[in-house]
Design an enzyme around this catalytic site. Structure first.
Site, PDB file in Angstrom:
ATOM      1  N   ALA A   1      36.870 -13.026 -33.954  1.00 13.00           N
ATOM      2  CA  ALA A   1      36.621 -14.366 -34.475  1.00 13.00           C
ATOM      3  C   ALA A   1      36.374 -14.374 -35.981  1.00 13.00           C
ATOM      4  CB  ALA A   1      35.423 -14.949 -33.742  1.00 13.00           C
TER       5      ALA A   1
ATOM      6  N   ASN B   1      29.899  -9.415 -32.161  1.00 14.37           N
ATOM      7  CA  ASN B   1      30.995  -8.457 -32.270  1.00 14.37           C
ATOM      8  C   ASN B   1      31.566  -8.502 -33.677  1.00 14.37           C
ATOM      9  OD1 ASN B   1      31.465  -7.358 -29.489  1.00 14.37           O
ATOM     10  ND2 ASN B   1      31.359  -9.551 -29.095  1.00 14.37           N
TER      11      ASN B   1
ATOM     12  N   HIS C   1      31.435 -18.298 -39.257  1.00 13.49           N
ATOM     13  CA  HIS C   1      31.134 -16.988 -39.851  1.00 13.49           C
ATOM     14  C   HIS C   1      31.496 -17.012 -41.332  1.00 13.49           C
ATOM     15  CE1 HIS C   1      30.535 -15.495 -35.848  1.00 13.49           C
ATOM     16  NE2 HIS C   1      31.774 -15.769 -35.505  1.00 13.49           N
TER      17      HIS C   1
HETATM   18  N1  LIG Z   1      35.608  -9.054 -30.884  1.00 17.62           N
HETATM   19  C1  LIG Z   1      35.245 -10.340 -30.892  1.00 17.62           C
HETATM   20  O1  LIG Z   1      35.325 -11.059 -31.897  1.00 17.62           O
HETATM   21  C2  LIG Z   1      34.727 -10.942 -29.625  1.00 17.62           C
HETATM   22  C3  LIG Z   1      34.597 -12.331 -29.537  1.00 17.62           C
HETATM   23  C4  LIG Z   1      34.138 -12.863 -28.344  1.00 17.62           C
HETATM   24  C5  LIG Z   1      33.768 -12.038 -27.303  1.00 17.62           C
HETATM   25  N2  LIG Z   1      33.850 -10.692 -27.446  1.00 17.62           N
HETATM   26  C6  LIG Z   1      33.427  -9.787 -26.375  1.00 17.62           C
HETATM   27  O2  LIG Z   1      34.481  -9.642 -25.443  1.00 17.62           O
HETATM   28  C7  LIG Z   1      33.919  -9.446 -24.130  1.00 17.62           C
HETATM   29  C8  LIG Z   1      34.521 -10.460 -23.167  1.00 17.62           C
HETATM   30  O3  LIG Z   1      34.204 -11.778 -23.595  1.00 17.62           O
HETATM   31  P1  LIG Z   1      34.445 -13.020 -22.631  1.00 17.62           P
HETATM   32  O4  LIG Z   1      34.181 -14.245 -23.411  1.00 17.62           O
HETATM   33  O5  LIG Z   1      35.735 -12.866 -21.929  1.00 17.62           O
HETATM   34  O6  LIG Z   1      33.234 -12.817 -21.589  1.00 17.62           O
HETATM   35  P2  LIG Z   1      33.127 -13.371 -20.100  1.00 17.62           P
HETATM   36  O7  LIG Z   1      31.688 -13.300 -19.747  1.00 17.62           O
HETATM   37  O8  LIG Z   1      33.837 -14.657 -19.956  1.00 17.62           O
HETATM   38  O9  LIG Z   1      33.930 -12.280 -19.235  1.00 17.62           O
HETATM   39  C9  LIG Z   1      33.527 -10.947 -19.121  1.00 17.62           C
HETATM   40  C10 LIG Z   1      33.984 -10.440 -17.746  1.00 17.62           C
HETATM   41  O10 LIG Z   1      33.811  -9.033 -17.708  1.00 17.62           O
HETATM   42  C11 LIG Z   1      33.232  -8.675 -16.450  1.00 17.62           C
HETATM   43  N3  LIG Z   1      32.533  -7.406 -16.630  1.00 17.62           N
HETATM   44  C12 LIG Z   1      31.339  -7.169 -17.224  1.00 17.62           C
HETATM   45  N4  LIG Z   1      31.060  -5.857 -17.222  1.00 17.62           N
HETATM   46  C13 LIG Z   1      32.114  -5.242 -16.612  1.00 17.62           C
HETATM   47  C14 LIG Z   1      32.413  -3.884 -16.307  1.00 17.62           C
HETATM   48  N5  LIG Z   1      31.583  -2.889 -16.601  1.00 17.62           N
HETATM   49  N6  LIG Z   1      33.575  -3.619 -15.668  1.00 17.62           N
HETATM   50  C15 LIG Z   1      34.437  -4.608 -15.323  1.00 17.62           C
HETATM   51  N7  LIG Z   1      34.191  -5.919 -15.590  1.00 17.62           N
HETATM   52  C16 LIG Z   1      33.053  -6.224 -16.233  1.00 17.62           C
HETATM   53  C17 LIG Z   1      32.347  -9.856 -16.097  1.00 17.62           C
HETATM   54  O11 LIG Z   1      32.087  -9.909 -14.703  1.00 17.62           O
HETATM   55  C18 LIG Z   1      33.185 -11.039 -16.581  1.00 17.62           C
HETATM   56  O12 LIG Z   1      34.076 -11.501 -15.605  1.00 17.62           O
HETATM   57  C19 LIG Z   1      32.394  -9.598 -24.288  1.00 17.62           C
HETATM   58  O13 LIG Z   1      31.776  -8.336 -24.368  1.00 17.62           O
HETATM   59  C20 LIG Z   1      32.250 -10.341 -25.589  1.00 17.62           C
HETATM   60  O14 LIG Z   1      31.022 -10.040 -26.252  1.00 17.62           O
HETATM   61  C21 LIG Z   1      34.357 -10.136 -28.569  1.00 17.62           C
END
Ligand SMILES: NC(=O)c1ccc[n+]([C@@H]2O[C@H](COP(=O)([O-])OP(=O)(O)OC[C@H]3O[C@@H](n4cnc5c(N)ncnc54)[C@H](O)[C@@H]3O)[C@@H](O)[C@H]2O)c1
Length: 271
Positions: A124, A192, A222
């Site tokens: 993001a 992140n 941000h």
């Molecule tokens: N890089 C970036 O800029 C950025 C931005 C937003 C989110 N993220 C990260 O990306 C990830 C996903 O975000 P999202 O919005 O899709 O979240 P979300 O909560 O919608 O989905 C995450 C999914 O992963 C599953 N999960 C959790 N731990 C797990 C594991 N050990 N094994 C398998 N499945 C697992 C959960 O049950 C859920 O369905 C998060 O960690 C979030 O912090 C990164």
């Protein structure tokens, strides 16, 4: 003409980001990628996603998914990302990590990569292109100010630790002011962007982070300020939160899909 070999993809985490990446693999990017497997600790999430996809996508356990694919996409959690990267490195698979926060303090893992490729999308945040170029010279400071509506910070360990109640905040308030290292520990699901900024720049101990909230905010904003030999960069990204998960910005989903596309493209644009 010879048909190009499709890159076999497996997605770990079938939530907001994982679902959109899965759909992109099957729609926009299906000339380059073949989604073969998905996995989630919550089986319902995996089943729900499978129902929206082609029948041939398998639901597998993490270990089996990694064995079966060329590229593993992690979109699960900061707790899981370093373990996933470690397994992919051992099994010589390419890996794409969204939960960058989980990699801080584990930089040695990144240094140990030799046979795999590790992709860390900008998510993001805008400005990483300039930061990477600027890192060729000396950088004196990197500061990130993140503004999010209160619901985008809900559940953060730092708030509980400090006894801060989001419902009681009635005006613009600086919730956190410290290092990226501290921000990622205190707000693992939110920053992140702080983690990727640290990895691309001067590290988590020297990167400064401020987290601000207000009931009047509607977007995840941000602002990055970087100073160094090159001069000064200031960027501001006003992100629309995704409807499925207000902690995740729509731009993070777009960034993931754009990075995937770039993996398969012969022409790379930007730093
Ligand atoms: N890089 C970036 O800029 C950025 C931005 C937003 C989110 N993220 C990260 O990306 C990830 C996903 O975000 P999202 O919005 O899709 O979240 P979300 O909560 O919608 O989905 C995450 C999914 O992963 C599953 N999960 C959790 N731990 C797990 C594991 N050990 N094994 C398998 N499945 C697992 C959960 O049950 C859920 O369905 C998060 O960690 C979030 O912090 C990164």
């Amino acid at each position: 003409m010879q048909k190009l070999k499709l890159i076999k993809v497996g997605i770990i985490g079938c939530g907001t980001i994982g679902s959109q990446i899965a759909k992109a693999c099957q729609d926009k990017l299906n000339d380059k990628f073949e989604l073969v497997a998905i996995c989630d600790i919550d089986e319902d999430k995996a089943r729900n996603l499978k129902n929206l996809l082609d029948k041939k996508v398998s639901i597998l356990r993490t270990e089996d998914l990694i064995k079966k694919v060329d590229l593993v996409v992690e979109a699960a959690s900061a707790k899981a990302s370093s373990e996933i990267i470690e397994r992919c490195i051992k099994m010589r698979r390419d890996v794409f990590i969204m939960s960058i926060g989980g990699l801080l303090g584990k930089e040695s893992l990144l240094r140990s990569v030799s046979k795999s490729r590790v992709y860390l999308p900008s998510g993001a945040l805008c400005g990483l292109d300039g930061l990477k170029s600027a890192s060729t010279g000396k950088i004196s400071s990197v500061t990130l100010t993140t503004r999010k509506p209160p619901k985008g910070l809900a559940g953060a360990p730092y708030l509980m630790e400090k006894g801060l109640e989001l419902s009681k905040i009635d005006k613009e308030t600086v919730i956190f002011d410290g290092t990226a290292e501290g921000a990622v520990k205190g707000f693992p699901q939110n920053v992140n962007v702080a983690a990727i900024l640290s990895l691309a720049g001067i590290g988590a101990e020297r990167t400064r982070v401020r987290i601000v909230t207000s009931p009047d905010y509607t977007k995840n904003v941000h602002e990055v300020e970087i100073s160094g030999d090159f001069g000064r960069i200031m960027t501001k990204t006003e992100n629309v939160p995704s409807t499925a998960n207000p902690k995740t910005s729509q731009m993070a989903i777009f960034s993931a899909i754009a990075t995937l596309k770039e993996i398969a493209d012969s022409v790379k644009i930007g730093t």
